[in-house]
Scaffold this active site. Structure first.
Site, mmCIF file in Angstrom:
data_model
loop_
_atom_site.group_PDB
_atom_site.id
_atom_site.type_symbol
_atom_site.label_atom_id
_atom_site.label_comp_id
_atom_site.label_asym_id
_atom_site.label_seq_id
_atom_site.Cartn_x
_atom_site.Cartn_y
_atom_site.Cartn_z
ATOM 1 N N LYS A 55 0.847 -1.212 0.000
ATOM 2 C CA LYS A 55 0.000 0.000 0.000
ATOM 3 C C LYS A 55 0.869 1.242 0.000
ATOM 4 C CE LYS A 55 -3.855 -2.139 2.427
ATOM 5 N NZ LYS A 55 -4.361 -2.556 3.721
ATOM 6 N N GLN A 99 -4.724 -1.303 9.669
ATOM 7 C CA GLN A 99 -4.694 -2.663 9.118
ATOM 8 C C GLN A 99 -5.336 -3.646 10.110
ATOM 9 O OE1 GLN A 99 -3.734 -3.433 6.033
ATOM 10 N NE2 GLN A 99 -4.093 -5.607 6.286
ATOM 11 N N ASP A 122 -11.225 2.992 4.237
ATOM 12 C CA ASP A 122 -11.641 1.589 4.217
ATOM 13 C C ASP A 122 -13.164 1.449 4.098
ATOM 14 O OD1 ASP A 122 -9.718 -0.466 4.270
ATOM 15 O OD2 ASP A 122 -9.195 -0.043 6.358
HETATM 16 N N1 GUN Z 1 -7.042 -6.636 6.321
HETATM 17 C C1 GUN Z 1 -7.421 -7.409 5.276
HETATM 18 N N2 GUN Z 1 -8.113 -6.677 4.369
HETATM 19 C C2 GUN Z 1 -8.156 -5.416 4.863
HETATM 20 C C3 GUN Z 1 -8.720 -4.208 4.366
HETATM 21 O O1 GUN Z 1 -9.340 -4.124 3.307
HETATM 22 N N3 GUN Z 1 -8.533 -3.126 5.162
HETATM 23 C C4 GUN Z 1 -7.873 -3.171 6.340
HETATM 24 N N4 GUN Z 1 -7.761 -2.059 7.046
HETATM 25 N N5 GUN Z 1 -7.353 -4.276 6.827
HETATM 26 C C5 GUN Z 1 -7.492 -5.392 6.080
#
Ligand code: GUN
Length: 301
Positions: A55, A99, A122
């Site tokens: 990311k 995350q 998100d």
């Molecule tokens: N962990 C797995 N997928 C995601 C996601 O789309 N966003 C976040 N913040 N954590 C994750």
């Protein structure tokens, strides 16, 4: 019947990231604004580290500012809340991503609800969930947004199509249902208690698999010509590659499904790459909204 078209999520996502990069450049030149995305990682889960690094790399490649916060696995909820609050009030940060999963001592809900909904890239905050359901301007979860984008690219207008989503998670299944409803699909959300799941799936013009069970959806569950979006990422043993080797597969039995479907996303290289591209898109949108300006048009290559 001919084999299905393979939907190339990798190149679709690369195109989307390039477009976002051009829009960010316009934003910078015209308004002097650089969108900023903060990624917060608690602990040292290897998969989460890989995601967050990826990311951050793609954020920088799109010309955005990337703010990283790495915290120890024993971080308290209070300490994490303090960091989230600081990011909420930081004018250089337009998107905040914490995350998941978080360590057990932290109440995930409390953290999600602490993020400023305007910066919730998100799309997990209840305000954004509610706005999505109401059909208002929402930041929507990245994975289903990416799936909807690929579906529109393959099929054009989705109006009136039967969409079956297998899986009812908060992150994928439920928001996917809302997004497809907004596209005028007739939406069915199937799950572990659904009766005669194969028959329900066979009714789908659009089948979205998001259950997290390797190769569960078989070829004869698929309506000939249907568009299949496989959200699953499952690691299975691959003795054909050698002792102790593994490989990634989706929730759909790909080799069977590709003989029946009209179009299908592969795993890997389908939905996965779209998720981060949509995160960047959400960050761009959030940044423009926070500054009271429209998202710039793509100036083209
Ligand atoms: N962990 C797995 N997928 C995601 C996601 O789309 N966003 C976040 N913040 N954590 C994750």
């Amino acid at each position: 019947m001919a084999e299905a078209r393979i939907i190339d999520g990798k190149s679709f996502a690369a195109g989307l990231r390039a477009r976002i990069g051009r829009q960010v450049a316009v934003l910078k030149a015209r308004h002097g604004i650089i969108p900023g995305l903060a990624a917060v990682l608690v602990g040292d889960d290897p998969a989460s580290q890989v995601y967050v690094r990826s990311k951050e790399k793609q954020t920088a490649e799109a010309g955005m500012a990337s703010v990283g916060r790495r915290l120890a696995a024993d971080t308290s909820q209070e300490a994490l809340l303090t960091i989230v609050n600081a990011l909420n009030t930081d004018p250089a940060v337009h998107g905040i991503l914490v995350q998941l999963p978080l360590p057990d001592q932290i109440d995930t809900r409390a953290i999600i609800e602490a993020v400023d909904p305007a910066k919730d890239v998100d799309g997990f905050h209840p305000i954004n969930v509610g706005r999505l359901v109401n059909g208002e301007d929402a930041l929507a979860p990245c994975t289903p947004v990416g799936c909807a984008m690929m579906l529109k690219d393959v099929l054009g207008d989705l109006s009136g199509l039967n969409a079956v989503i297998v899986g009812r998670s908060t992150i994928v299944g439920k928001p996917m249902a809302q997004l497809l409803l907004a596209e005028n699909c007739t939406v069915t959300v199937a799950h572990s208690r659904t009766r005669d799941l194969p028959a329900v799936c066979r009714n789908a013009d659009i089948l979205v698999a998001a259950v997290g069970r390797a190769q569960m959806i078989k070829g004869d569950w698929i309506k000939p010509g249907a568009t299949v979006i496989d959200v699953g990422i499952n690691r299975i043993e691959a003795p054909e590659k050698g002792v102790g080797k593994t490989r990634l597969v989706g929730d759909v039995a790909f080799d069977e499904a590709v003989q029946v479907a009209g179009a299908i996303t592969p795993v890997p290289g389908g939905v996965g790459p779209m998720t981060i591209a949509c995160l960047l898109q959400n960050t761009l949108v959030a940044c423009c909204r926070q500054n009271g300006i429209d998202v710039p048009d793509d100036p083209g290559e």
